[in-house]
Design an enzyme around this catalytic site. Structure first.
Site, short mmCIF file in Angstrom:
data_model
loop_
_atom_site.label_atom_id
_atom_site.label_comp_id
_atom_site.label_asym_id
_atom_site.label_seq_id
_atom_site.Cartn_x
_atom_site.Cartn_y
_atom_site.Cartn_z
N HIS A 181 -23.66 51.96 65.18
CA HIS A 181 -23.00 50.83 65.51
C HIS A 181 -23.10 49.69 64.66
O HIS A 181 -24.08 49.51 63.84
CB HIS A 181 -23.77 50.43 66.88
CG HIS A 181 -22.75 49.69 67.70
ND1 HIS A 181 -22.78 48.37 67.63
CD2 HIS A 181 -21.99 49.91 68.74
CE1 HIS A 181 -22.09 47.63 68.52
NE2 HIS A 181 -21.16 48.59 69.10
N ARG B 273 -25.12 51.55 77.45
CA ARG B 273 -24.02 52.19 78.08
C ARG B 273 -24.11 53.74 77.95
O ARG B 273 -23.67 54.36 79.00
CB ARG B 273 -22.66 51.66 77.49
CG ARG B 273 -22.61 50.15 77.48
CD ARG B 273 -21.38 49.62 76.84
NE ARG B 273 -21.44 49.84 75.26
CZ ARG B 273 -20.61 49.66 74.22
NH1 ARG B 273 -19.42 49.11 74.70
NH2 ARG B 273 -20.82 50.02 72.97
N HIS C 291 -13.33 52.59 66.31
CA HIS C 291 -14.04 51.94 67.66
C HIS C 291 -13.49 52.74 68.82
O HIS C 291 -14.14 53.60 69.12
CB HIS C 291 -12.69 50.41 67.25
CG HIS C 291 -13.25 49.56 68.42
ND1 HIS C 291 -14.35 49.50 69.31
CD2 HIS C 291 -12.23 48.61 68.86
CE1 HIS C 291 -14.18 48.21 69.95
NE2 HIS C 291 -12.98 47.76 70.14
N SER D 40 -11.73 45.02 69.11
CA SER D 40 -10.59 44.95 70.26
C SER D 40 -10.78 43.35 70.86
O SER D 40 -9.95 42.75 71.19
CB SER D 40 -10.82 45.90 71.46
OG SER D 40 -11.95 45.97 71.84
N ASP E 202 -19.47 55.81 73.17
CA ASP E 202 -18.32 56.89 73.37
C ASP E 202 -19.01 58.29 73.04
O ASP E 202 -18.40 59.29 73.12
CB ASP E 202 -17.76 56.49 72.08
CG ASP E 202 -16.70 55.24 72.16
OD1 ASP E 202 -16.07 55.26 73.00
OD2 ASP E 202 -16.80 54.38 71.09
N1 CMX Z 1 -21.79 59.40 60.82
C1 CMX Z 1 -21.75 59.39 59.65
N2 CMX Z 1 -21.84 58.13 59.01
C2 CMX Z 1 -22.27 57.09 59.39
C3 CMX Z 1 -22.28 57.01 60.63
C4 CMX Z 1 -21.97 57.96 61.48
N3 CMX Z 1 -22.11 58.19 62.85
N4 CMX Z 1 -22.54 55.53 61.14
C5 CMX Z 1 -22.72 54.88 60.08
N5 CMX Z 1 -22.34 55.82 58.95
C6 CMX Z 1 -22.27 55.42 57.72
C7 CMX Z 1 -21.14 54.41 57.46
O1 CMX Z 1 -19.79 55.36 57.23
C8 CMX Z 1 -21.37 53.82 56.15
O2 CMX Z 1 -21.27 54.84 54.90
P1 CMX Z 1 -20.42 54.25 53.70
O3 CMX Z 1 -21.48 53.25 52.95
O4 CMX Z 1 -20.37 55.43 52.91
O5 CMX Z 1 -19.27 53.28 54.04
C9 CMX Z 1 -22.76 53.74 56.19
O6 CMX Z 1 -23.36 54.66 57.26
C10 CMX Z 1 -23.47 52.17 56.70
O7 CMX Z 1 -22.95 52.17 57.90
P2 CMX Z 1 -23.43 51.01 58.99
O8 CMX Z 1 -23.93 49.80 58.44
O9 CMX Z 1 -24.74 51.88 59.51
O10 CMX Z 1 -22.25 51.08 60.26
P3 CMX Z 1 -21.00 50.16 60.03
O11 CMX Z 1 -21.38 48.91 60.79
O12 CMX Z 1 -20.36 49.94 58.94
O13 CMX Z 1 -20.14 51.08 61.22
C11 CMX Z 1 -19.67 52.37 62.98
C12 CMX Z 1 -20.41 51.10 62.50
C13 CMX Z 1 -19.53 52.34 64.35
C14 CMX Z 1 -18.13 52.18 62.74
C15 CMX Z 1 -20.37 53.60 62.37
O14 CMX Z 1 -21.57 53.77 62.86
C16 CMX Z 1 -19.25 54.86 62.72
O15 CMX Z 1 -18.50 55.43 62.00
N6 CMX Z 1 -19.84 55.60 63.82
C17 CMX Z 1 -18.99 56.71 64.27
C18 CMX Z 1 -17.70 56.40 64.94
C19 CMX Z 1 -18.16 55.66 66.34
O16 CMX Z 1 -18.79 56.28 67.10
N7 CMX Z 1 -17.38 54.59 66.45
C20 CMX Z 1 -17.50 53.98 67.94
C21 CMX Z 1 -18.54 52.86 68.15
C22 CMX Z 1 -18.44 52.07 69.35
C23 CMX Z 1 -17.26 51.53 69.54
O17 CMX Z 1 -16.72 50.47 68.96
O18 CMX Z 1 -16.33 52.03 70.49
#
Ligand code: CMX
Length: 463
Positions: free
Chosen positions: A344, A353, A298, A268, A399
């Site tokens: 994250h 947070r 996000h 964002s 979140d």
């Molecule tokens: N549950 C399951 N798998 C997860 C995970 C979770 N909470 N967090 C990361 N992973 C997975 C990723 O999907 C990724 O899988 P692939 O290799 O198959 O694609 C792997 O672990 C590596 O990811 P990462 O490098 O640790 O995390 P990213 O930087 O790619 O992504 C985020 C970060 C936040 C998108 C991810 O942790 C996620 O999807 N979390 C759940 C959604 C969430 O809570 N989002 C809110 C974030 C805060 C915000 O912006 O508001």
């Protein structure tokens, strides 16, 4: 920045609230302060560039291009900096420091978001008077044009609240001071002034937009009027229908403060900066931010968390055993879904947070069953994510907690939650847009490559 909120912490814990007293209204006081700060900051940036401009952050790898640019140093963002272990600092101040130092409402314990905005924009902790004047200024600017009200009233209740939010914010561009000034041929050095006015208008109008969406979509009746004697969060709460509940108002003060800014690279924030760099006005730039915030990886994650929790509670009960919670989390992962609220892109420890919201819950709703479930999940999910072995950060993010707090006070409509995140995010994106215009930030235009071009570029070269 030369302005350093940490020095406020070090030098004047006792004198905070008296440093920049002024009798002028906050509208002009904040603008006047900015006008004083901008020339100094232009010099500061010039000096930094002369001294460090040719220094390198190190190599950029091809993997970073394919990997969502993780860790790629690419942006200047003055309002906040994120440390992977410690979490966010707003102009050098941690969340607990903001809770200690920023002015509060009479009888309140949480910082006023007005104060956080002042801090983000100036790098200084404002006085109580400056904060009160900012509340009044925003209340005076809060009305939204009747055609925007009509746009919202005509949206089907099935249109997601975030889409409605983005539509309304885009439409505010109709009255943009920046767009009008640009058409008249404003000088580049003056861009920041109408950007400031638009940002103030944008933030001021968000309670009316959010309140109208909430009431329209969930059939909660007419939006009441803004009270010029109340602070921003009190008015927002009233417009949503929760103004009589002081604990909810306090929650809004905390919520808006902590969701406001998370440095510049998140979707964002970066989207707002990117679109703003084309000299799109703050309404257009922030509407783009909202569209990014509406993604489930996000800001929409706060909706997804509550959906996940509710489904879990339906399936195994709110008093489930650790074994049942463990199984539920594994089932989520095995079905190919993420555990929302965990992980994250930058953070590698529990998000402060999350901690701030947990502390709020411990104080205000320690016996709430869903809060207890959230605590139970905190003890279980990180180990599961570690065992699953993919996520780089197994800890909860912002979140993971907000939904249960809102639910506790009766706001149960989870697909509205990201709108509140959006209201808050305008503070950080708005402050950044003002500084980008003040510092003459150029159009963003990074270089992209095709796989073919990368293969050709490195053909025959070893690592
Ligand atoms: N549950 C399951 N798998 C997860 C995970 C979770 N909470 N967090 C990361 N992973 C997975 C990723 O999907 C990724 O899988 P692939 O290799 O198959 O694609 C792997 O672990 C590596 O990811 P990462 O490098 O640790 O995390 P990213 O930087 O790619 O992504 C985020 C970060 C936040 C998108 C991810 O942790 C996620 O999807 N979390 C759940 C959604 C969430 O809570 N989002 C809110 C974030 C805060 C915000 O912006 O508001």
């Amino acid at each position: 920045m030369a302005l350093n909120a940490r020095s406020v912490l070090q030098l004047s814990r006792s004198s905070v609230g008296r440093r920049f007293s002024t009798s002028a209204s906050a509208r002009s006081a904040l603008k006047e302060r900015l006008a004083q700060l901008i020339p100094k900051e232009i010099e500061n940036v010039k000096a930094a560039r002369i001294e460090h401009g040719k220094k390198s952050f190190g190599p950029v790898t091809v993997d970073q291009l394919y990997g969502g640019m993780r860790g790629l140093p690419a942006l200047i963002w003055e309002g906040s900096v994120l440390d992977a272990d410690e979490g966010i600092r707003f102009r050098g101040l941690t969340i607990p420091e903001c809770q200690e130092l920023l002015p509060k409402a009479p009888g309140g314990n949480e910082p006023l978001p007005e104060a956080l905005f002042w801090l983000l924009v100036t790098g200084e902790v404002p006085t109580q008077e400056q904060v009160t004047d900012l509340s009044k200024d925003w209340a005076a600017r809060a009305e939204i044009p009747s055609f925007v009200e009509e746009i919202l009233d005509r949206c089907p209740p099935t249109l997601h609240p975030m889409s409605q939010f983005s539509l309304a914010v885009t439409a505010l561009n109709h009255n943009s001071a920046f767009a009008a000034a640009y058409q008249k041929g404003i000088k580049k050095a003056d861009y920041w002034e109408p950007t400031f006015e638009d940002t103030m208008d944008l933030i001021a109008k968000l309670p009316n937009i959010a309140g109208r969406i909430y009431r329209n979509v969930y059939g909660k009746g007419k939006v009441p009027a803004i009270d010029v004697n109340k602070d921003y969060s009190a008015n927002l709460s009233t417009l949503l229908g929760f103004g009589d509940n002081e604990a909810f108002v306090e929650l809004m003060r905390l919520y808006i403060t902590i969701h406001s800014d998370h440095e510049g690279g998140n979707v964002s924030a970066h989207t707002g900066k990117l679109v703003g760099s084309a000299l799109s006005d703050p309404f257009l730039a922030f509407a783009a931010s909202l569209n990014g915030l509406a993604g489930p990886l996000h800001g929409l994650a706060n909706q997804e968390v509550l959906l996940w929790l509710t489904k879990m509670a339906d399936a195994i009960g709110v008093d489930a055993t650790d074994e049942q919670v463990k199984q539920y989390a594994w089932d989520t992962l095995k079905s190919g879904k993420v555990v929302p609220g965990y992980g994250h892109a930058v953070l590698r420890k529990t998000d402060p947070r999350y901690t701030a919201q947990r502390e709020f819950a411990l104080k205000h709703l320690p016996e709430d069953k869903m809060f207890k479930l959230v605590g139970q999940i905190y003890n279980i999910v990180p180990n599961i994510l570690l065992e699953a072995g993919k996520a780089k950060n197994p800890w909860p993010n912002v979140d993971a907690h907000s939904g249960v707090l809102l639910t506790h006070y009766g706001m149960k409509e989870m697909n509205f939650y990201t709108v509140l995140f959006g209201v808050s995010r305008a503070f950080g994106v708005g402050a950044a847009l003002i500084w980008d215009r003040a510092l003459g930030a150029p159009l963003e235009r990074p270089k992209s490559y095709s796989t073919e071009s990368i293969k050709k570029m490195f053909a025959g070269k070893s690592a």
